[in-house]
Design a protein around this motif. Structure first.
Motif, PDB file in Angstrom:
ATOM      1  N   ASP A 109       0.452  90.060   9.887  1.00 23.39           N
ATOM      2  CA  ASP A 109      -0.102  89.056  10.614  1.00 23.39           C
ATOM      3  C   ASP A 109      -1.520  89.357  11.325  1.00 23.39           C
ATOM      4  O   ASP A 109      -2.429  88.852  11.626  1.00 23.39           O
ATOM      5  N   MET A 110      -1.409  90.768  11.633  1.00 25.48           N
ATOM      6  CA  MET A 110      -2.901  91.476  12.276  1.00 25.48           C
ATOM      7  C   MET A 110      -3.998  91.318  11.440  1.00 25.48           C
ATOM      8  O   MET A 110      -5.057  90.882  11.648  1.00 25.48           O
ATOM      9  N   GLY A 111      -3.460  91.360   9.981  1.00 25.69           N
ATOM     10  CA  GLY A 111      -4.537  91.346   9.088  1.00 25.69           C
ATOM     11  C   GLY A 111      -4.969  89.887   8.430  1.00 25.69           C
ATOM     12  O   GLY A 111      -6.170  89.654   8.647  1.00 25.69           O
ATOM     13  N   SER A 112      -3.922  88.899   8.591  1.00 20.32           N
ATOM     14  CA  SER A 112      -4.323  87.550   8.579  1.00 20.32           C
ATOM     15  C   SER A 112      -5.268  86.910   9.645  1.00 20.32           C
ATOM     16  O   SER A 112      -6.107  86.080   9.297  1.00 20.32           O
ATOM     17  N   ILE A 113      -4.575  87.198  10.870  1.00 16.89           N
ATOM     18  CA  ILE A 113      -5.553  86.920  11.972  1.00 16.89           C
ATOM     19  C   ILE A 113      -6.949  87.215  11.807  1.00 16.89           C
ATOM     20  O   ILE A 113      -7.842  86.804  11.743  1.00 16.89           O
ATOM     21  N   GLY A 114      -7.095  88.680  11.721  1.00 13.14           N
ATOM     22  CA  GLY A 114      -8.449  89.004  11.350  1.00 13.14           C
ATOM     23  C   GLY A 114      -9.351  88.394  10.356  1.00 13.14           C
ATOM     24  O   GLY A 114     -10.432  88.000  10.540  1.00 13.14           O
ATOM     25  N   TRP A 115      -8.689  88.360   9.042  1.00 11.10           N
ATOM     26  CA  TRP A 115      -9.465  87.753   8.009  1.00 11.10           C
ATOM     27  C   TRP A 115      -9.611  86.384   8.049  1.00 11.10           C
ATOM     28  O   TRP A 115     -10.754  85.817   7.894  1.00 11.10           O
ATOM     29  N   LEU A 116      -8.514  85.596   8.287  1.00  7.84           N
ATOM     30  CA  LEU A 116      -8.462  84.212   8.333  1.00  7.84           C
ATOM     31  C   LEU A 116      -8.887  83.522   9.502  1.00  7.84           C
ATOM     32  O   LEU A 116      -9.875  82.713   9.759  1.00  7.84           O
ATOM     33  N   VAL A 117      -8.387  84.011  10.860  1.00 10.70           N
ATOM     34  CA  VAL A 117      -8.720  83.526  12.212  1.00 10.70           C
ATOM     35  C   VAL A 117     -10.241  83.878  12.683  1.00 10.70           C
ATOM     36  O   VAL A 117     -10.849  82.933  13.104  1.00 10.70           O
ATOM     37  N   ASP A 118     -10.331  85.092  12.529  1.00 11.93           N
ATOM     38  CA  ASP A 118     -11.660  85.446  12.718  1.00 11.93           C
ATOM     39  C   ASP A 118     -12.639  85.039  12.147  1.00 11.93           C
ATOM     40  O   ASP A 118     -14.002  84.787  12.265  1.00 11.93           O
ATOM     41  N   GLY A 119     -12.384  85.107  10.732  1.00 11.95           N
ATOM     42  CA  GLY A 119     -13.228  84.421   9.604  1.00 11.95           C
ATOM     43  C   GLY A 119     -13.747  83.080   9.969  1.00 11.95           C
ATOM     44  O   GLY A 119     -14.805  82.673   9.816  1.00 11.95           O
ATOM     45  N   ALA A 120     -12.828  82.489  10.272  1.00 12.27           N
ATOM     46  CA  ALA A 120     -12.902  80.716  10.634  1.00 12.27           C
ATOM     47  C   ALA A 120     -13.838  80.820  12.025  1.00 12.27           C
ATOM     48  O   ALA A 120     -14.806  79.888  11.743  1.00 12.27           O
ATOM     49  N   ALA A 121     -13.353  81.823  13.051  1.00 10.65           N
ATOM     50  CA  ALA A 121     -14.125  81.809  14.193  1.00 10.65           C
ATOM     51  C   ALA A 121     -15.601  81.827  13.539  1.00 10.65           C
ATOM     52  O   ALA A 121     -16.603  81.249  14.253  1.00 10.65           O
ATOM     53  N   ILE A 122     -16.004  83.003  12.999  1.00 14.57           N
ATOM     54  CA  ILE A 122     -17.350  83.403  12.812  1.00 14.57           C
ATOM     55  C   ILE A 122     -18.043  82.144  11.942  1.00 14.57           C
ATOM     56  O   ILE A 122     -19.423  81.784  12.311  1.00 14.57           O
ATOM     57  N   CYS A 123     -17.497  81.659  11.122  1.00 12.84           N
ATOM     58  CA  CYS A 123     -18.138  80.451  10.413  1.00 12.84           C
ATOM     59  C   CYS A 123     -18.524  79.312  11.377  1.00 12.84           C
ATOM     60  O   CYS A 123     -19.583  78.474  11.185  1.00 12.84           O
TER      61      CYS A 123
END
Ligand code: BYC
Length: 331
Positions: A135-149
């Motif tokens: 989940d630390m990977g998914s939060i970084g990849w998906l959640v922070d990825g969405a946040a950047i977008c």
């Protein structure tokens, strides 16, 4: 009779009933310029910004919890140091954003009180649990990825203090996204069990990450006005679509499957078609009935209570320093 042409360097006249301050505000927005705290602004603009910036600040602060959950259990010293730095960054983002909101005339205490009373919103995504290391990977990849977008366009938000805070936040979010991707990549290059853990985690976070962009455009009451005021630059659906377009090639590199059987490239439209998002689930989470809402809020309340003595000590120290300064000035 011929009407002489209006010289084009003369600004258009304010519409009847528009005050000079309001006209100046309208001109700044029309010129895609910045509104600063000293400038006059319509009350509705101020309220919209307080709403969005305070929600954003609360999201950063509550967002520390799902990852904070893994600091003591990170699989190595290196991973622990990286995670610790990331969670500290989120606290910093919260502080820049609270400061930006304070320039609009709301106090930090008012915002905190609204959060711990359960009256303020924060991002739906942080109401999901983080039971595995993946989940630390998914939060970084998906959640922070969405946040950047979502947040890169906010660097150009018309309100100066918000746009400037977003510049630094986006730089840090980019590092966060890369570290999440790298955690997943390492797991995907590991054992069958590790690969399964990564895929299971991506399956859980994918749809909630798409919901981070907010309701569909035809059900987004705030978008139209926020776009007219140059606060939002793109609609919720446009950004969601852009995010999915970014994810597909990255998922291929990782070797994970995005859990949407209807996801396919639409040659004609030049975008990905996607499956239906569960908006009932989204609204349930917004109503406080998500899997971790109660836990997140209780944790925040407990932390606020536990920090009371620090706030009191800091206030007492500030009073003493102020009294000393007055004594010196009198002597
Ligand atoms: N969750 O008219 P709409 C992070 C609400 S932190 C909850 O489209 P708007 C990170 C919305 O507030 C990421 N509520 O609204 C931190 C509105 O309700 P109210 C946080 C949501 O404002 C730690 C109603 O639904 N990012 O990256 O035009 C670790 C109707 O929506 C959500 C930000 O806050 C949601 N997902 O657009 C890792 C970005 N979506 O207020 C990562 C800044 C909608 O009328 N915010 N609502 O009662 C924005 O860009 C916009 O506010 C939104 C919504 C796109 C979120």
């Amino acid at each position: 009779m011929t009407i002489p042409p209006v010289p084009y360097d003369i600004a258009p006249r304010p519409a009847a009933g528009t005050s000079p301050e309001e006209q100046q505000f309208n001109d700044l927005i029309a010129a895609d310029s910045r509104i600063e705290p000293r400038d006059w602004m319509p009350e509705a603009y101020r309220k919209t910004l307080v709403r969005q910036i305070s929600q954003h600040a609360h999201s950063e602060i509550i967002g520390m919890q799902p990852e904070g959950n893994w600091i003591t259990r990170a699989p190595s010293l290196k991973r622990k140091a990286i995670l610790l730095a990331k969670v500290q960054d989120e606290a910093g983002h919260g502080l820049y954003l609270y400061s930006a909101a304070q320039t609009l005339g709301i106090t930090r205490d008012e915002m905190t009180d609204a959060l711990i009373a359960g009256k303020a919103r924060y991002s739906s995504i942080f109401n999901y649990p983080s039971p595995t290391w993946a989940d630390m990977g998914s939060i970084g990849w998906l959640v922070d990825g969405a946040a950047i977008c979502n947040q890169v366009p906010l660097c150009r938000a018309s309100y100066g203090p918000y746009g400037r805070a977003m510049v630094r936040i986006c730089k840090e979010e980019s590092f966060h996204q890369r570290q999440g991707f790298e955690i997943l990549l390492e797991l995907m290059n590991g054992t069958d069990e590790q690969r399964a853990m990564a895929q299971e985690s991506v399956n859980r976070w994918y749809w909630p990450a798409l919901q981070m962009f907010g309701p569909p455009d035809d059900d987004s009451p705030n978008s139209a006005q926020s776009m007219k005021w140059n606060i939002k630059r793109f609609s919720n659906d446009e950004l969601r679509q852009r995010f999915v377009g970014m994810l597909v090639p990255q998922a291929e590199v990782l070797g994970v499957t995005l859990p949407d059987p209807d996801l396919r490239w639409n040659e004609e439209k030049g975008v990905y078609d996607m499956g239906e998002i569960d908006w009932t689930e989204f609204h349930e989470v917004l109503q406080g009935r998500g899997p971790a809402n109660a836990r997140r809020l209780q944790r925040r309340r407990d932390a606020h209570e536990a920090g009371r003595w620090v706030r009191e000590a800091a206030a007492a120290y500030a009073r003493k320093q102020a009294a000393k300064l007055t004594e010196t000035a009198v002597a």
